[in-house]
Design an enzyme around this catalytic site. Sequence first.
Site, PDB file in Angstrom:
ATOM      1  N   ASP A 186       0.840  -1.192   0.000  1.00 28.11           N
ATOM      2  CA  ASP A 186       0.000   0.000   0.000  1.00 28.11           C
ATOM      3  C   ASP A 186       0.875   1.242   0.000  1.00 28.11           C
ATOM      4  OD1 ASP A 186      -2.235  -1.512   0.060  1.00 28.11           O
ATOM      5  OD2 ASP A 186      -2.685  -1.188   2.184  1.00 28.11           O
ATOM      6  N   LYS A 188      -1.302   3.178  -5.278  1.00 26.61           N
ATOM      7  CA  LYS A 188      -1.665   4.187  -6.279  1.00 26.61           C
ATOM      8  C   LYS A 188      -1.068   3.785  -7.618  1.00 26.61           C
ATOM      9  CE  LYS A 188      -3.784   7.591  -4.068  1.00 26.61           C
ATOM     10  NZ  LYS A 188      -3.187   8.344  -3.009  1.00 26.61           N
ATOM     11  N   MET A 215      -9.216   7.615   9.513  1.00 27.13           N
ATOM     12  CA  MET A 215      -9.729   8.186   8.262  1.00 27.13           C
ATOM     13  C   MET A 215     -10.766   9.277   8.509  1.00 27.13           C
ATOM     14  SD  MET A 215     -10.136   4.541   6.282  1.00 27.13           S
ATOM     15  CE  MET A 215     -10.758   3.691   7.711  1.00 27.13           C
TER      16      MET A 215
HETATM   17  N1  SAH Z   1      -4.378  -0.761   8.821  1.00 27.24           N
HETATM   18  C1  SAH Z   1      -4.043   0.582   9.263  1.00 27.24           C
HETATM   19  C2  SAH Z   1      -5.170   1.563   9.039  1.00 27.24           C
HETATM   20  C3  SAH Z   1      -5.506   1.773   7.586  1.00 27.24           C
HETATM   21  S1  SAH Z   1      -6.757   2.952   7.324  1.00 27.24           S
HETATM   22  C4  SAH Z   1      -3.638   0.532  10.737  1.00 27.24           C
HETATM   23  O1  SAH Z   1      -3.853  -0.493  11.407  1.00 27.24           O
HETATM   24  O2  SAH Z   1      -3.092   1.513  11.230  1.00 27.24           O
HETATM   25  C5  SAH Z   1      -5.807   4.408   7.031  1.00 27.24           C
HETATM   26  C6  SAH Z   1      -5.964   5.350   8.200  1.00 27.24           C
HETATM   27  O3  SAH Z   1      -5.100   4.943   9.251  1.00 27.24           O
HETATM   28  C7  SAH Z   1      -5.558   6.778   7.919  1.00 27.24           C
HETATM   29  O4  SAH Z   1      -6.595   7.493   7.287  1.00 27.24           O
HETATM   30  C8  SAH Z   1      -5.316   7.286   9.309  1.00 27.24           C
HETATM   31  O5  SAH Z   1      -6.513   7.554   9.980  1.00 27.24           O
HETATM   32  C9  SAH Z   1      -4.698   6.077   9.956  1.00 27.24           C
HETATM   33  N2  SAH Z   1      -3.241   6.142   9.923  1.00 27.24           N
HETATM   34  C10 SAH Z   1      -2.386   5.330   9.283  1.00 27.24           C
HETATM   35  N3  SAH Z   1      -1.115   5.691   9.508  1.00 27.24           N
HETATM   36  C11 SAH Z   1      -1.165   6.754  10.343  1.00 27.24           C
HETATM   37  C12 SAH Z   1      -0.190   7.575  10.964  1.00 27.24           C
HETATM   38  N4  SAH Z   1       1.124   7.381  10.777  1.00 27.24           N
HETATM   39  N5  SAH Z   1      -0.599   8.582  11.775  1.00 27.24           N
HETATM   40  C13 SAH Z   1      -1.905   8.812  11.961  1.00 27.24           C
HETATM   41  N6  SAH Z   1      -2.866   8.061  11.404  1.00 27.24           N
HETATM   42  C14 SAH Z   1      -2.514   7.047  10.602  1.00 27.24           C
END
Ligand code: SAH
Length: 475
Positions: free
Chosen positions: A35, A57, A168
């Site tokens: 991803d 992307k 998100m």
């Molecule tokens: N599987 C991922 C989440 C994917 S959804 C996990 O477990 O973390 C994508 C969302 O994760 C983003 O929109 C944001 O809300 C959050 N996210 C992912 N990386 C982040 C980061 N470094 N800091 C803050 N939010 C993050």
Amino acid sequence: MTGRVILVGAGPGDPGLLTRRAAEALAQADVVLHDQLIPAEALDLVRAGAEVVDVGKRGGGEQVPQDETNALLVRHAREGKVVVRLKGGDPFVFGRGGEEALLCAEHGIAFEVVPGITAGVAAPAYAGSPVTHRGLAGAVAFVTGFSAESDVDMDALAAFPGTLVFYMGVRTLPQISERLIAGGRNPDEPAAVVERGTLPDQRTIVGTLAQIATRAADAEVRAPSITIVGPVAALHAKLGGPLAGRTIAVTRAREQASGLAARLQALGARVVLAPAIRTEQVDADLPDLGGFDLLCLTSPTGVARLFDLVRDARDLAGPRIAAIGPGTAAALRAGGIDPDIVPARSNAEGLVEALAGVAVRRVLIARAEEGRAVLPDALRERGADVEVLALYRTIAEPLSDGDRTAALEADLLVFASSSAVRAFHAAAGTLGGSSIASIGPATSATIRELGGEVLIEASEHTPDGLIGAILQASA
Ligand code: SAH
């Protein structure tokens, strides 16, 4: 040949939060489908020759449709390959990992899951907010920000007896707070938004539930961000670190900046990197060291270059070895050499002092091309035969507009060498009205010469000394 799929969580961004199991899976993979939101360093762990596909992307910028990703997973596994499906955070927390596991099950493809550290726990943690806390939060709910515009029962969420963590949710933050308040959540409850959690430029915006959407909009918060609602969000003030809320610009070369940046970040600062220099190898031949009675090293970069040039460790057995700075000494020790002389003050003047009672006839100083004349001059004055061997040079690099602006707007601009000051000044055109921290008097002199004002000067001329001085000044 039977292929298989490993669904791997890459953690939230800090490469230190990749698990060992993730590293093993990446080293085994024939194909990696990843991803967008993964630590760039994760891909360094992929073996040479493996195929790496960004399914986050496409060239045009749009997401590769899930169907296509699914088809790739199945096709490669059927060809007998080890396929790593690499996702940000944890694969089963808003990562569609469950769907991909089901797909494998349906196609009779063997699969494994390597859990990762999810952003909803890690970003709050780095911001000083434990998602559960005795007496403050006995439960935590992970929620997608899309729920605010879907049929999720927001009243039930409002009534949830614990911390709410929204993924998100940048775009929907106004609806989230509005609907939670409408559902009975206290508008004065603490809330926080953590942007780019666990990355060096992590930023935390705090406020009450009623304020948080406006504050995040004013601060132009962008994805990826996590929103926390609950009393634990207020612990940021106590646990966010002594430098919380401060933006610090680090101007070292990228390859030298990471240690300083990581330590500042661990203290709660938001770090922006503005590397206006980089180091470049200089072609050099190491002379026969047998004829020298002293070898001086002045930086970890110099030590690394020296070790590159030495073919036989016994070549280093002759001269006594002096190292300026604990980092230089540590780099030597890591290579199996315990330096004989490490001056208390970590600069050329300190070494001159430390060598006062030491008889030297023939000295080799191995260092950066642009090093100062202080050390060779002082030793020559004492009658020594001094040879200076340039192992690398630091060269100026242009700054991107974004890096330049971020650095000049930072609360503190940090310089660890005169060459960084000159390069930054050349790239940015100014040292501005910035507050500046300097590693020592030589660097400070260059700052003043170029019209800057030194607010903080380290008394111990090392990265740790610099951090200590910054902490003291902000206490
Ligand atoms: N599987 C991922 C989440 C994917 S959804 C996990 O477990 O973390 C994508 C969302 O994760 C983003 O929109 C944001 O809300 C959050 N996210 C992912 N990386 C982040 C980061 N470094 N800091 C803050 N939010 C993050």
